[in-house]
Design an enzyme around this catalytic site. Structure first.
Site, PDB file in Angstrom:
ATOM      1  N   THR A   1       3.921   1.490  -1.031  1.00  0.00           N
ATOM      2  CA  THR A   1       4.616   1.514  -2.321  1.00  0.00           C
ATOM      3  C   THR A   1       3.723   2.101  -3.404  1.00  0.00           C
ATOM      4  O   THR A   1       4.151   2.941  -4.209  1.00  0.00           O
ATOM      5  CB  THR A   1       5.063   0.096  -2.705  1.00  0.00           C
ATOM      6  OG1 THR A   1       5.920  -0.423  -1.676  1.00  0.00           O
ATOM      7  CG2 THR A   1       5.817   0.100  -4.033  1.00  0.00           C
TER       8      THR A   1
ATOM      9  N   ARG B   1       2.432   8.383   6.905  1.00  0.00           N
ATOM     10  CA  ARG B   1       2.783   8.253   8.316  1.00  0.00           C
ATOM     11  C   ARG B   1       4.272   7.959   8.493  1.00  0.00           C
ATOM     12  O   ARG B   1       4.935   7.469   7.587  1.00  0.00           O
ATOM     13  CB  ARG B   1       1.979   7.110   8.955  1.00  0.00           C
ATOM     14  CG  ARG B   1       0.492   7.350   9.021  1.00  0.00           C
ATOM     15  CD  ARG B   1      -0.239   6.107   9.493  1.00  0.00           C
ATOM     16  NE  ARG B   1      -0.041   5.003   8.559  1.00  0.00           N
ATOM     17  CZ  ARG B   1      -0.254   3.727   8.849  1.00  0.00           C
ATOM     18  NH1 ARG B   1      -0.636   3.383  10.073  1.00  0.00           N
ATOM     19  NH2 ARG B   1      -0.079   2.798   7.961  1.00  0.00           N
TER      20      ARG B   1
ATOM     21  N   LYS C   1       8.141  -6.250   9.860  1.00  0.00           N
ATOM     22  CA  LYS C   1       8.039  -5.615   8.552  1.00  0.00           C
ATOM     23  C   LYS C   1       9.397  -5.185   7.997  1.00  0.00           C
ATOM     24  O   LYS C   1       9.649  -5.250   6.810  1.00  0.00           O
ATOM     25  CB  LYS C   1       7.116  -4.399   8.614  1.00  0.00           C
ATOM     26  CG  LYS C   1       5.638  -4.748   8.797  1.00  0.00           C
ATOM     27  CD  LYS C   1       4.776  -3.517   8.868  1.00  0.00           C
ATOM     28  CE  LYS C   1       4.764  -2.770   7.550  1.00  0.00           C
ATOM     29  NZ  LYS C   1       3.856  -1.611   7.577  1.00  0.00           N
TER      30      LYS C   1
ATOM     31  N   TRP D   1       6.687  -0.834  -8.078  1.00  0.00           N
ATOM     32  CA  TRP D   1       7.847  -1.397  -7.375  1.00  0.00           C
ATOM     33  C   TRP D   1       8.994  -1.618  -8.358  1.00  0.00           C
ATOM     34  O   TRP D   1      10.142  -1.308  -8.068  1.00  0.00           O
ATOM     35  CB  TRP D   1       7.468  -2.721  -6.694  1.00  0.00           C
ATOM     36  CG  TRP D   1       8.539  -3.267  -5.788  1.00  0.00           C
ATOM     37  CD1 TRP D   1       8.674  -3.048  -4.460  1.00  0.00           C
ATOM     38  CD2 TRP D   1       9.655  -4.100  -6.172  1.00  0.00           C
ATOM     39  NE1 TRP D   1       9.792  -3.690  -3.975  1.00  0.00           N
ATOM     40  CE2 TRP D   1      10.414  -4.344  -5.008  1.00  0.00           C
ATOM     41  CE3 TRP D   1      10.073  -4.653  -7.378  1.00  0.00           C
ATOM     42  CZ2 TRP D   1      11.567  -5.115  -5.022  1.00  0.00           C
ATOM     43  CZ3 TRP D   1      11.232  -5.430  -7.386  1.00  0.00           C
ATOM     44  CH2 TRP D   1      11.963  -5.651  -6.219  1.00  0.00           C
TER      45      TRP D   1
ATOM     46  N   ALA E   1      -3.335   1.377  12.644  1.00  0.00           N
ATOM     47  CA  ALA E   1      -4.760   1.371  12.306  1.00  0.00           C
ATOM     48  C   ALA E   1      -5.527   0.251  12.987  1.00  0.00           C
ATOM     49  O   ALA E   1      -6.757   0.275  12.993  1.00  0.00           O
ATOM     50  CB  ALA E   1      -4.941   1.273  10.791  1.00  0.00           C
TER      51      ALA E   1
ATOM     52  N   PHE F   1       3.132  -8.497  -8.806  1.00  0.00           N
ATOM     53  CA  PHE F   1       4.320  -9.145  -8.266  1.00  0.00           C
ATOM     54  C   PHE F   1       4.917 -10.027  -9.359  1.00  0.00           C
ATOM     55  O   PHE F   1       4.197 -10.515 -10.233  1.00  0.00           O
ATOM     56  CB  PHE F   1       3.940  -9.985  -7.037  1.00  0.00           C
ATOM     57  CG  PHE F   1       5.105 -10.367  -6.170  1.00  0.00           C
ATOM     58  CD1 PHE F   1       5.598 -11.662  -6.175  1.00  0.00           C
ATOM     59  CD2 PHE F   1       5.702  -9.431  -5.352  1.00  0.00           C
ATOM     60  CE1 PHE F   1       6.676 -12.015  -5.376  1.00  0.00           C
ATOM     61  CE2 PHE F   1       6.777  -9.773  -4.541  1.00  0.00           C
ATOM     62  CZ  PHE F   1       7.275 -11.068  -4.559  1.00  0.00           C
TER      63      PHE F   1
ATOM     64  N   PHE G   1      -3.402  -0.435   7.103  1.00  0.00           N
ATOM     65  CA  PHE G   1      -4.021  -1.757   6.934  1.00  0.00           C
ATOM     66  C   PHE G   1      -5.149  -1.712   5.904  1.00  0.00           C
ATOM     67  O   PHE G   1      -5.108  -0.931   4.952  1.00  0.00           O
ATOM     68  CB  PHE G   1      -4.460  -2.317   8.283  1.00  0.00           C
ATOM     69  CG  PHE G   1      -3.317  -2.627   9.208  1.00  0.00           C
ATOM     70  CD1 PHE G   1      -2.229  -3.362   8.775  1.00  0.00           C
ATOM     71  CD2 PHE G   1      -3.311  -2.152  10.514  1.00  0.00           C
ATOM     72  CE1 PHE G   1      -1.159  -3.651   9.629  1.00  0.00           C
ATOM     73  CE2 PHE G   1      -2.235  -2.428  11.372  1.00  0.00           C
ATOM     74  CZ  PHE G   1      -1.178  -3.176  10.915  1.00  0.00           C
TER      75      PHE G   1
ATOM     76  N   LYS H   1       0.818  -1.208   0.000  1.00  0.00           N
ATOM     77  CA  LYS H   1       0.000   0.000   0.000  1.00  0.00           C
ATOM     78  C   LYS H   1       0.855   1.263   0.000  1.00  0.00           C
ATOM     79  O   LYS H   1       0.577   2.214  -0.751  1.00  0.00           O
ATOM     80  CB  LYS H   1      -0.939  -0.023   1.202  1.00  0.00           C
ATOM     81  CG  LYS H   1      -1.810   1.204   1.364  1.00  0.00           C
ATOM     82  CD  LYS H   1      -2.990   0.928   2.278  1.00  0.00           C
ATOM     83  CE  LYS H   1      -2.592   0.224   3.543  1.00  0.00           C
ATOM     84  NZ  LYS H   1      -1.681   1.014   4.404  1.00  0.00           N
TER      85      LYS H   1
END
Length: 556
Positions: free
Chosen positions: A73, A94, A105, A409, A273, A381, A301, A71
Site C-alpha cells: 500500500t 510482484r 492475506k 490507505w 521472500a 491506522f 516481508f 508495505k
C-alpha cells in the site's frame, strides 16, 4: 468504511494505452491483454536498454505481524504521491500468488486508495505468468521421470532427485507424495513432493534473467538431481531448456497496469521472500528505470528477508544502485512486537510501542550496514492515537532516524506527500554509499554467518551434519562463489517465529542447503521453514464469491 474491493470496483480506469503514453510507449510497443492490461514487447525492452536509468526507491518493512504493515500500500501510495509532485514515476511490484490470496492475506495489490488495478485480475490469473511457470516446472518433472522410465541414460539416482513439482496454492497434503505406483507401465515409483509455484527455481530464474536468451541459459543450469556417482544432473544434461523457454516466452515479458490514480505500474514475477529472493523481475525494474525518472519498488516481508536479498542478490545481479530505502512500520505491528495481543491493539499502549520499537531499530541498523540512506514511513491506522504517533516520531528523532507519517490507505496520493517530499529531500543530499555486506569470494559458511549476525543480530549459526556436508560438496562443484538466499520465517529476526521484537543471544540453525544454480544463488533453509505452505483454519477463500455480473466478492 468501504472495503478495498469496493473501492477498486467503483474506480474509473484509463485505457492501458493512455497509461503507456505516460512512459513514452505506443501501441506498437505493447501486447494487449484486453483494455487495461498489456505486456511490454521484447523489442521495446531492447530499444530502451541504452536509456539513462531513473532513481530506484526500495520499500521494505519491519517484521510482519497479523496486524499488517501495508508495505505494498505504501509502495503504491508513494508512487502516486511522486506523480502528484509532477515526477515521472513508475511502480515495480510482484504478482500475487494464489496461495496467500486464497489462504490468509486475501490479495496483494495494495489497499484502500493506494491500489493497483485491475485489482481482481492481478490477484487472480492476471496474464497467466504464474500458470506458465507452474506448467514449465511440472513439464520438467514429467520429462525427467520419463527419462528415468525410458532407460535412465543419465543414470539419475532416484534417491537424490531434488526437483519437485509445483502448484500455486497452499496445500500441505502435497508436501510429501509417492509417484509412479501401479506397475511398470506407470513409471518408476519414488518419493516426490510439491513446492508452491512462487518457490520454484523457475520463478527465481524468470525474475533474475535479463532477457529470453539469458532465461534459456539459466534454465539449462538448474540442478534437478544427482547421478549414481553423486554428480549434479542439470536441465541442460536432459536437453529440455528449449522446451521450457518456449513455455515461458510470453511470461518473461513484464506487465503494464495502473494505480487508482493512473500511475504506471509494472507488475512481474512473484517469489516469496521467506523461501525465495522476494523481488519482482529485473526485467520489470530495469524497464521501469529506463522509462521513468523515479521507480518505487518493493521487496517482500521485512528488511531481514526481502531487502537483504534485493541488495545482496538482485542489485548485485543487475548492478542496481538504489537511491534510498523506505522502511514501513505501523504502530499496531510495533505494539505486537512489544507483547500486545492482536485483540488489544486498538487500545493505546505506549509502553508496548516503546518496547516494540527495538524491532524497527534493528531494521534501520541493517539498512545502515549497506551504506544506504533511509526513511521510516509510519503507515497510520485509524486506531492509532495521536500520542502514540508523537511518541514514535520522538523515538525516531532521538535515534536520528528520518521519519514521515503516511496516510495513503485513507487519502491516496495526498496522504503520501509528506513521505514523497522527505524521500526527494534525502535523495538530493546524495549520501549514498551502497555496498554489499559480503564478498562473493567468502566461503559459503562465512556468507551465511555474515547475514545471520549482521542482519538478524544472531550470536551464532549452527549447521546440521547434512548442511556441513552440502557446503563441502557445493564448494567442490564450483558453486562456492554464489550469493546466499536465506529461507527463514518472516515473523521474527530469528528462525523461531514466536520470538518477536528484537531477540538477543539466539542461534540460527541451518538444516539444509539447496542449489539454485540457474537463479545464481544457494538457498540455506533454517528452522522449520517450508516451501509448500498450508492453509489456515479459516482460509480467505471461505469469504470469496462472484456475483451475477461476474464481479469478485471477498478479495481484500
Amino acid at each position: 468504511m468501504k472495503t478495498d474491493i469496493e473501492i477498486a470496483q467503483q474506480a474509473s480506469m484509463e485505457p492501458v494505452l493512455d497509461i503507456a503514453k505516460k512512459l513514452g510507449l505506443t501501441i506498437d510497443d505493447l501486447e494487449l491483454y484486453g483494455k487495461y492490461k498489456a505486456k511490454i514487447s521484447s523489442e521495446k525492452l531492447e530499444q530502451i536498454s541504452a536509456n539513462k536509468s531513473g532513481k530506484i526507491i526500495l520499500v521494505t518493512a519491519i517484521n510482519p505481524t497479523p496486524a499488517g504493515e501495508g508495505k505494498s500500500t505504501v509502495t503504491v501510495g508513494l508512487g502516486d504521491a511522486l506523480q502528484k509532485l509532477d515526477k515521472k514515476t513508475a511502480i515495480a511490484m510482484r504478482e500475487p500468488s494464489l496461495g496467500p490470496t486464497m489462504g490468509i492475506k486475501g490479495g496483494a495489490a495494495g489497499g484502500g486508495y493506494a491500489q493497483v488495478m485491475p485489482m481482481e485480475d492481478i490477484n487472480l490469473h492476471f496474464t497467466g505468468d504464474l500458470h506458465a511457470i507452474t506448467t514449465a516446472n511440472n513439464a520438467l518433472a514429467a520429462l525427467m521421470d520419463n527419462h528415468i522410465h525410458q532407460g535412465n541414460e543419465l543414470k539419475i539416482d532416484q534417491r537424490r532427485i531434488v526437483w519437485k513439482r509445483a502448484l500455486d496454492l497452499n496445500d500441505r497434503a502435497l508436501r510429501k507424495v509417492v509417484i509412479g505406483l501401479g506397475g511398470p507401465l506407470q513409471g518408476v515409483p519414488r518419493e516426490d513432493g510439491f513446492d508452491i509455484t512462487v518457490a520454484s527455481e523457475i520463478m527465481a530464474v524468470l525474475c533474475l534473467a535479463h532477457d529470453l536468451n539469458d532465461l534459456k541459459v539459466r534454465l539449462s543450469k538448474m540442478v534437478i538431481a544427482y547421478n549414481i556417482e553423486k554428480q549434479p544432473v542439470t536441465v541442460g544434461d536432459l536437453g529440455v531448456e528449449g522446451a521450457l523457454t518456449l513455455l515461458l516466452k510470453d511470461a518473461v515479458k513484464p506487465n503494464l497496469v495502473q494505480t487508482l490514480e493512473h500511475t504506471p505500474a509494472i507488475i512481474h514475477g512473484g517469489p516469496f521472500a521467506n523461501i525465495a529472493h522476494g523481488c519482482n523481475s529485473v526485467i520489470a525494474t530495469a524497464a521501469a528505470s529506463k522509462l521513468a525518472d523515479y521507480v518505487v519498488t518493493e521487496a517482500g516481508f521485512g528488511a531481514d528477508l526481502g531487502a537483504e536479498k534485493f541488495l545482496n542478490i538482485k542489485a548485485r545481479n543487475e548492478q542496481i544502485n538504489p537511491e534510498i530505502v523506505v522502511i514501513v512500520a505501523t504502530i499496531r505491528a510495533l505494539k505486537m512486537h512489544g507483547g500486545v495481543a492482536k485483540s488489544e491493539l486498538a487500545e493505546e499502549n505506549i509502553d508496548a510501542l516503546k518496547k516494540g520499537f527495538a524491532n524497527l531499530q534493528k531494521h534501520v541498523d541493517s539498512i545502515k550496514s549497506f551504506g544506504l540512506p533511509f526513511v521510516v514511513a509510519i503507515n497510520r491506522f485509524y486506531t492509532d492515537s495521536m500520542k502514540e504517533i508523537e511518541v514514535l516520531k520522538e523515538l525516531c528523532h532521538a535515534e536520528g532516524i528520518p521519519v514521515a507519517l503516511t496516510e495513503v490507505w485513507e487519502k491516496g496520493s495526498t496522504g503520501g506527500l509528506e513521505l514523497a517530499r522527505k524521500v526527494l529531500e534525502i535523495i538530493e543530499q546524495d549520501k549514498n554509499e551502497f555496498q554489499h555486506i559480503y564478498s562473493l569470494d567468502a566461503s559459503i559458511e562465512e556468507k551465511i554467518r555474515t547475514i545471520a549476525t549482521t542482519i538478524y543480530g544472531a550470536s551464532n549459526v549452527e549447521f546440521s551434519t547434512k548442511a556441513k556436508k552440502q557446503m563441502k560438496d557445493f564448494q567442490g562443484f564450483g558453486w562456492g562463489n554464489l550469493p546466499i538466499c536465506m529461507a527463514k520465517t518472516q515473523y521474527s529476526l530469528s528462525d523461531d517465529p514466536s520470538l518477536l521484537g528484537r531477540p538477543q543471544e539466539f542461534s540460527i540453525t541451518v538444516r539444509e542447503l539447496k542449489p539454485s544454480i540457474g537463479a545464481g544463488f544457494l538457498v540455506a533453509l533454517t528452522g522449520d521453514v517450508m516451501t509448500m505452505p498450508g492453509l489456515p483454519k479459516q482460509p480467505a477463500a471461505l469469504k470469496m464469491d462472484v456475483n451475477e455480473q461476474g464481479k469478485a466478492i471477498g478479495l481484500f
